[in-house]
Design a protein around this motif. Structure first.
Motif, short mmCIF file in Angstrom:
data_model
loop_
_atom_site.label_atom_id
_atom_site.label_comp_id
_atom_site.label_asym_id
_atom_site.label_seq_id
_atom_site.Cartn_x
_atom_site.Cartn_y
_atom_site.Cartn_z
N ILE A 51 -30.08 99.82 -56.33
CA ILE A 51 -30.57 100.53 -57.51
C ILE A 51 -29.42 101.16 -58.29
CG2 ILE A 51 -32.03 102.43 -58.31
CD1 ILE A 51 -33.86 101.78 -55.87
N ALA A 52 -28.52 101.86 -57.63
CA ALA A 52 -27.42 102.53 -58.34
C ALA A 52 -26.52 101.55 -59.07
CB ALA A 52 -26.63 103.42 -57.39
N PRO A 53 -26.03 100.47 -58.42
CA PRO A 53 -25.18 99.54 -59.18
C PRO A 53 -25.91 98.86 -60.33
CG PRO A 53 -25.14 98.98 -56.83
CD PRO A 53 -26.08 100.13 -57.00
N MET A 54 -27.20 98.61 -60.15
CA MET A 54 -27.97 98.00 -61.24
C MET A 54 -28.10 98.97 -62.41
SD MET A 54 -30.94 95.93 -59.27
CE MET A 54 -30.64 94.27 -58.69
N LEU A 55 -28.37 100.24 -62.11
CA LEU A 55 -28.44 101.24 -63.19
C LEU A 55 -27.10 101.43 -63.86
CD1 LEU A 55 -30.78 103.95 -61.64
CD2 LEU A 55 -31.26 102.48 -63.61
N GLU A 56 -26.01 101.44 -63.09
CA GLU A 56 -24.67 101.56 -63.66
C GLU A 56 -24.39 100.41 -64.62
OE1 GLU A 56 -22.17 101.73 -60.22
OE2 GLU A 56 -22.31 103.91 -60.09
N TRP A 57 -24.74 99.19 -64.20
CA TRP A 57 -24.52 98.02 -65.04
C TRP A 57 -25.35 98.12 -66.31
CZ3 TRP A 57 -27.93 94.24 -66.68
CH2 TRP A 57 -27.34 93.19 -67.38
N PHE A 58 -26.62 98.52 -66.15
CA PHE A 58 -27.51 98.64 -67.31
C PHE A 58 -26.94 99.64 -68.31
CE2 PHE A 58 -30.92 100.79 -69.55
CZ PHE A 58 -31.61 99.73 -70.11
N ILE A 59 -26.54 100.80 -67.83
CA ILE A 59 -26.00 101.83 -68.72
C ILE A 59 -24.68 101.39 -69.35
CG2 ILE A 59 -24.98 104.17 -68.74
CD1 ILE A 59 -27.23 104.96 -66.76
N ALA A 60 -23.84 100.73 -68.57
CA ALA A 60 -22.54 100.28 -69.08
C ALA A 60 -22.68 99.23 -70.18
CB ALA A 60 -21.69 99.73 -67.94
N THR A 61 -23.77 98.47 -70.16
CA THR A 61 -23.94 97.40 -71.15
C THR A 61 -24.93 97.77 -72.25
OG1 THR A 61 -25.65 96.34 -69.77
CG2 THR A 61 -23.36 95.61 -69.47
N ASP A 62 -25.41 98.99 -72.27
CA ASP A 62 -26.34 99.45 -73.30
C ASP A 62 -25.54 99.98 -74.49
OD1 ASP A 62 -28.07 101.05 -74.93
OD2 ASP A 62 -29.47 101.18 -73.26
N ARG A 63 -25.44 99.18 -75.52
CA ARG A 63 -24.62 99.54 -76.69
C ARG A 63 -25.15 100.77 -77.41
NH1 ARG A 63 -23.21 93.65 -79.26
NH2 ARG A 63 -21.95 92.94 -77.51
N GLY A 64 -26.46 100.90 -77.45
CA GLY A 64 -27.06 102.07 -78.10
C GLY A 64 -26.68 103.35 -77.38
N PHE A 65 -26.69 103.31 -76.05
CA PHE A 65 -26.30 104.49 -75.27
C PHE A 65 -24.82 104.79 -75.48
CE2 PHE A 65 -24.56 106.27 -71.30
CZ PHE A 65 -25.20 107.49 -71.33
N ALA A 66 -23.99 103.76 -75.46
CA ALA A 66 -22.55 103.96 -75.64
C ALA A 66 -22.26 104.60 -77.00
CB ALA A 66 -21.80 102.63 -75.52
N LYS A 67 -22.97 104.14 -78.03
CA LYS A 67 -22.78 104.69 -79.37
C LYS A 67 -23.22 106.14 -79.42
CE LYS A 67 -23.84 103.69 -84.19
NZ LYS A 67 -24.55 102.80 -85.11
N ALA A 68 -24.40 106.44 -78.83
CA ALA A 68 -24.90 107.81 -78.82
C ALA A 68 -23.99 108.73 -78.00
CB ALA A 68 -26.32 107.84 -78.25
N LYS A 69 -23.51 108.22 -76.88
CA LYS A 69 -22.62 109.01 -76.02
C LYS A 69 -21.31 109.31 -76.75
CE LYS A 69 -20.37 108.56 -71.53
NZ LYS A 69 -20.20 107.66 -70.37
N LYS A 70 -20.80 108.32 -77.45
CA LYS A 70 -19.55 108.49 -78.20
C LYS A 70 -19.74 109.51 -79.33
CE LYS A 70 -15.93 105.68 -80.21
NZ LYS A 70 -15.51 104.31 -80.59
N GLY A 71 -20.93 109.49 -79.93
CA GLY A 71 -21.22 110.42 -81.02
C GLY A 71 -21.33 111.87 -80.54
N GLN A 72 -21.63 112.07 -79.28
CA GLN A 72 -21.74 113.43 -78.72
C GLN A 72 -20.40 113.98 -78.29
OE1 GLN A 72 -24.58 113.26 -75.53
NE2 GLN A 72 -26.30 113.51 -76.91
N ALA A 73 -19.42 113.12 -78.10
CA ALA A 73 -18.10 113.58 -77.60
C ALA A 73 -17.32 114.33 -78.64
CB ALA A 73 -17.28 112.37 -77.13
#
Length: 73
Positions: A51-73
């Motif tokens: 479960i953890a590696p699958m969630l890590e992969w999902f989050i790492a490849t979610d462009r929308g999350f990466a963009k939102a995370k970058k916008g919060q930094a």
């Protein structure tokens, strides 16, 4: 031979949480663990450890999350 997205499971200090999964998803996790063990030549992994590696992969490849995370930094 199937090409799985997970290659290995990192051995790291975990944080324990409780999760309820639908039965079909759990069956798929069990099958995935069996295939991963067969392809890696190791004994069958505990499906819950996937479960953890699958969630890590999902989050790492979610462009929308990466963009939102970058916008919060």
């Amino acid at each position: 031979m199937a090409k799985l997205k997970l290659a290995s499971i990192a051995d790291d200090k975990p944080v324990k949480i409780t999760v309820e999964l639908p039965a079909p998803l759990h069956r798929d996790l069990v099958r995935y663990a069996e295939i991963l063990a067969r392809e890696s030549g190791r004994s069958s992994a505990d499906p819950s450890r996937l479960i953890a590696p699958m969630l890590e992969w999902f989050i790492a490849t979610d462009r929308g999350f990466a963009k939102a995370k970058k916008g919060q930094a």
